[in-house]
Enzyme design. Structure first.
Site, PDB file in Angstrom:
ATOM      1  NE  ARG A 106      -2.841  -0.109   3.262  1.00  0.00           N
ATOM      2  CZ  ARG A 106      -4.222  -0.213   2.762  1.00  0.00           C
ATOM      3  NH1 ARG A 106      -4.798   0.629   2.136  1.00  0.00           N
ATOM      4  NH2 ARG A 106      -4.894  -1.388   2.902  1.00  0.00           N
ATOM      5  CB  THR A 107       3.574   2.379   2.528  1.00  0.00           C
ATOM      6  OG1 THR A 107       2.624   2.358   3.615  1.00  0.00           O
ATOM      7  CG2 THR A 107       4.319   3.882   2.413  1.00  0.00           C
ATOM      8  CE  LYS A 149      25.408 -11.148  -2.891  1.00  0.00           C
ATOM      9  NZ  LYS A 149      25.759 -10.436  -4.309  1.00  0.00           N
ATOM     10  NE  ARG A 157       6.754  -0.453   5.866  1.00  0.00           N
ATOM     11  CZ  ARG A 157       5.701   0.311   6.175  1.00  0.00           C
ATOM     12  NH1 ARG A 157       5.502   1.377   5.593  1.00  0.00           N
ATOM     13  NH2 ARG A 157       4.839  -0.210   7.123  1.00  0.00           N
ATOM     14  CG  HIS A 175       4.511   5.459   8.479  1.00  0.00           C
ATOM     15  ND1 HIS A 175       5.173   5.847   7.224  1.00  0.00           N
ATOM     16  CD2 HIS A 175       3.640   4.647   8.129  1.00  0.00           C
ATOM     17  CE1 HIS A 175       4.400   5.144   6.287  1.00  0.00           C
ATOM     18  NE2 HIS A 175       3.302   4.677   6.685  1.00  0.00           N
TER      19      HIS A 175
END
Lengths: 319, 319, 319
Positions: A63-64, A93, A115, A143
């Site tokens: 969604r975001t 890695k 994110r 957020h």
């Protein structure tokens, strides 16, 4: 570009000045109006035509991510994205976040939207990036675009951001959305919060302290029916199983508070229902048709606010 | 945009009118011609410049996704996509399909292309979307663009969509592709089907009934060599292990029918070989060089048909 | 387009002619200059506006993928990509690589950028593709854009590609990057290699042979401090656990050689430090601020070289 100041969106709290937020919301409102007509849409697409966004998600959030990507595309940008950077890429890695960000910013994107699973990651990224970073959520941390779209929605729906009575409901301890909203709202005058949460998920004393210190009033209750009486906004939240320290909390608390058609009958007209979505059983589907159900408009507002944020960082970046 | 009619592509069966299909194929043919030259390609790219597609796949299908995405891009659109919406996103947080679609359509995409694991999902999405939905396959249900590209291929290769003898081979019970093709072909006059399948994967009586009721003839056999004699089209299918109710069926039936160089020698010139791909052992690689091997051209036709479908829904959507 | 020659980038070794490499680097240099200014960037974006790239990665590599995608986007192309084609797609349904490539090239992309787990895959793809293939790494095989960006970086940093003394350090047996670099460097006159590796990861005799046959000198040592004395370039590599035949080798060899601030003090001024990244403990973060630390500039150069490669294949493709 090195050495010159670059605008980042790292934390909701960086928007200390209510005037700055209101200016941003004016731009979001303008984006909304432009997208409403074909001519407006065509005009928007020339804004940042040829600019590029890199979308780096270490934690999935369709969604975001989609909201940010479409925000960028409506402004004419092109987007390169990864949905699950944690499984892929150099992370497995053993590469550090600063190394990843340094390499990515060397590819000359106009902006990096990220994110991450770890709180504080966006700040670390901003500290070593030569291009703007927009935080699309970092763990239990920040957020900011969510907090801003919530405020924008209240302004759009109620018509003001002062003299508000807001009931916040559900997980007030681990849910970052509602906490960020409370931080931002206290920047405006005469704010009253009613906090409705199960004991296990009650609001942290520090946040109550913070709100009161900034002039807001805070009342706590476990009684839903009483708590939502005479409020302007009921902000429902999902009990986020994935963020709880103990899964049994989820079983004990889910579904305790729910908005149904019957709830809506008891409410005064001006009260709106908000929810950051996705919802589970906190709001019954029967409520969706009620004009006071603001949560889908709230999600849509995320697009406009993200367009305004992209504009803000891109216009502020030395070309 | 709310409240006004929006065009969706949900089911192959919605194309009831052969004239409507032929009009669509004319557009697909036009797309093919335009893509064949650099000037044509440049012209195409202005068609929907600035429009955006959201591609939501709950089930991975790189081929179909890439085909839709390139179709959109050749028409100048920009695309935001997710490859595996089931693992990501709000789905694992318990969000319903209508909620996801309502949120996505609030982001103002021009169209949503979706693939889902559950039969009937595309209709559910269309019912609550304010933007066009194109079904790119929903479980064992519908996959309309595949059915249409199959028909378009027959028209391109044979030159007509009537007076046809078509042998359908393989999994006629669980394979949705071949069943959709049969539904659509019966809309045209004088169609003969020879159904070649192992007993366990034989065609459902209801579909035979349907075809006959609409004027087609249907013959069943398990004998491959006999069944493919004097047909215009041999439509091979893969035994799709992932869609069978019982994995032992796969072992018992795979490889029973295969087109080889020897098969090609026995065929009359006008017979073409089709396959929805990917193939396993149903068609030997040695057949690929034969001009009657139409399956790679068939896959390519998917691009043109999807471009025509995008044009159809976008031109039909109130701006 | 069929039947006419198409340019592919399959192997670093296809660039046999130093003049061809130098011409490519001139274009990479030009790309760098163009990207440095807003006018330049706007100009670049019209280069291949409307062309499309399909990015097919069977093995994840966010860095390489993002680099190629942004390279394409800076040139105005649009991109359709898959991050993990091995898990998705027709591969798990048993489709062969030639079938996948034939279908993909039928969708009329301008170029296919692919990364595969199997050595030799890019050549197989090129053999059956009607559009250009660019190899972004195939297993333990080739990764030509990495080899070229390494050479370009040496040219940028040292100012020449001849009369060079290069220390290559770390996994010289399984690391494909450093081996490709050695192959390419021997095309230039008067090259000296010092190979510094643990016994278990020492360079293959065949490669030493190859270098000597082409006029380069090769010295082997396990002594880091001695080996890096008076060289122009120290090329560090990560011990790639994921490519070793035996995981215990990793434990035994990792961290044996590392560049620290102390190392830098001992070096003469003109020596640069390179690393293909990601790094683990081979280079301490404290080295990053040293102007001789070239590895982030090296990563950035990958963008310019990939832009030049895209231009080379697209300009060479019959339209």
């Amino acid at each position: 570009m090195e050495g010159r100041p670059v605008r980042h969106v790292v934390s909701a709290r960086q928007f200390k000045d209510p005037e700055q937020m209101l200016a941003l919301f004016e731009r979001a409102q303008w984006m909304k109006e432009m997208l409403a007509s074909p001519q407006g849409r065509r005009g928007l697409r020339t804004t940042f035509a040829g600019e590029t966004a890199v979308v780096l998600f270490w934690e999935p959030s369709t969604r975001t991510r989609t909201s940010f990507e479409l925000a960028a595309k409506h402004l004419g940008m092109s987007v390169t994205s990864t949905e699950n950077a944690a499984q892929f890429s150099s992370t497995i890695k053993g590469e550090t976040l600063p190394d990843t960000i340094r390499v990515m910013s060397g590819y000359h994107p106009s902006v990096v939207v990220m994110r991450h699973t770890q709180s504080g990651s966006a700040q670390i990224a901003a500290d070593c990036s030569t291009v703007p970073i927009i935080n699309a959520g970092d763990g239990s941390g920040e957020h900011p675009s969510q907090a801003l779209l919530d405020l924008f929605t209240i302004q759009q729906e109620i018509g003001r951001l002062e003299n508000l009575h807001v009931a916040v409901v559900g997980d007030l301890r681990y849910g970052r959305t509602v906490r960020s909203l409370m931080y931002l709202l206290t920047r405006f005058p005469n704010i009253h919060f009613t906090c409705i949460a199960p004991q296990l998920l009650s609001i942290e004393p520090e946040l109550i302290e913070y709100c009161r210190r900034h002039g807001a009033t805070v009342v706590e209750t476990e009684d839903f029916a009483q708590g939502i009486t005479n409020v302007d906004v009921i902000y429902m939240t999902r009990i986020q199983k994935e963020r709880l320290p103990d899964p049994t909390i989820h079983e004990e608390t889910r579904g305790r508070y729910a908005v149904t058609a019957k709830t809506m009958q008891l409410l005064g007209t001006p009260t709106i229902i908000m929810h950051p979505l996705p919802r589970n059983e906190e709001i019954a589907p029967e409520v969706d048709v009620d004009p006071r159900a603001a949560y889908f408009r709230q999600a849509e507002n995320g697009l406009y606010v993200r367009m305004a944020l992209l504009e803000w960082v891109l216009d502020g970046t030395p070309k």
